[in-house]
Design an enzyme around this catalytic site. Structure first.
Site, short mmCIF file in Angstrom:
data_model
loop_
_atom_site.label_atom_id
_atom_site.label_comp_id
_atom_site.label_asym_id
_atom_site.label_seq_id
_atom_site.Cartn_x
_atom_site.Cartn_y
_atom_site.Cartn_z
N TYR A 18 -12.61 -60.88 66.75
CA TYR A 18 -13.55 -60.45 67.78
C TYR A 18 -14.55 -59.46 67.19
O TYR A 18 -15.76 -59.58 67.39
CB TYR A 18 -12.78 -59.82 68.94
CG TYR A 18 -13.65 -59.38 70.09
CD1 TYR A 18 -13.95 -60.24 71.14
CD2 TYR A 18 -14.19 -58.09 70.14
CE1 TYR A 18 -14.75 -59.84 72.20
CE2 TYR A 18 -14.98 -57.68 71.20
CZ TYR A 18 -15.26 -58.57 72.22
OH TYR A 18 -16.06 -58.17 73.27
N HIS A 22 -18.74 -59.91 66.56
CA HIS A 22 -19.72 -59.00 67.13
C HIS A 22 -20.51 -58.26 66.04
O HIS A 22 -21.67 -57.94 66.25
CB HIS A 22 -19.05 -58.01 68.09
CG HIS A 22 -18.83 -58.61 69.43
ND1 HIS A 22 -17.80 -59.47 69.69
CD2 HIS A 22 -19.54 -58.50 70.58
CE1 HIS A 22 -17.88 -59.86 70.96
NE2 HIS A 22 -18.92 -59.29 71.51
N TYR A 41 -25.18 -50.96 74.75
CA TYR A 41 -24.01 -51.79 74.99
C TYR A 41 -22.94 -51.42 73.98
O TYR A 41 -23.17 -51.47 72.77
CB TYR A 41 -24.41 -53.26 74.85
CG TYR A 41 -23.43 -54.27 75.40
CD1 TYR A 41 -22.21 -53.93 75.94
CD2 TYR A 41 -23.77 -55.62 75.37
CE1 TYR A 41 -21.35 -54.87 76.44
CE2 TYR A 41 -22.92 -56.58 75.87
CZ TYR A 41 -21.71 -56.21 76.40
OH TYR A 41 -20.85 -57.17 76.88
N TRP A 77 -20.59 -67.68 74.91
CA TRP A 77 -19.33 -67.79 75.64
C TRP A 77 -18.44 -68.86 75.01
O TRP A 77 -17.25 -68.64 74.82
CB TRP A 77 -19.58 -68.14 77.09
CG TRP A 77 -20.08 -67.03 77.95
CD1 TRP A 77 -20.20 -65.69 77.62
CD2 TRP A 77 -20.55 -67.15 79.29
NE1 TRP A 77 -20.71 -65.00 78.69
CE2 TRP A 77 -20.93 -65.86 79.71
CE3 TRP A 77 -20.68 -68.23 80.15
CZ2 TRP A 77 -21.43 -65.62 80.99
CZ3 TRP A 77 -21.19 -67.99 81.42
CH2 TRP A 77 -21.55 -66.70 81.83
#
Length: 104
Positions: A18, A22, A41, A77
């Protein structure tokens, strides 16, 4: 500016992947976030529970929500579905968190 907090959940053993994905966030995805009013963010990981805590500042709820229907967001997604809990459309399962304190 609207401050949003939310949580998501990683699958066991997927934290490293993950983070890697990112760290290599696609430029088109960064552009989409900014174009839909997202700033500052940040995502945190709780290694004991595998929960992620997201923090983002947005300009407008409707403008931000419209980003979900972009092609690049749908592609992201799909790309992330193998590492975290998702809904049938591959959107991450998210739970909005209530802001109970903020200090400038």
């Amino acid at each position: 500016m609207i401050i949003k907090g939310f949580k998501m959940k990683l699958y066991e053993g997927m934290a490293e992947e993950y983070e890697k994905r990112h760290n290599e966030l696609w430029p088109e995805m960064k552009d989409m976030i900014h174009e839909h009013g997202g700033r500052n963010y940040t995502i945190f990981w709780d290694k004991e529970t595998n929960f992620l805590f997201g923090y983002i500042e947005i300009e407008d709820e409707e403008k931000w929500a419209a980003g979900a229907d972009t092609a690049i967001n749908r592609k992201w997604w799909d790309f992330m579905a193998s590492v975290m809990e998702t809904n049938p459309d591959n959107s991450p399962v998210t739970v909005d968190l209530k802001n109970v304190f903020h200090l400038d």
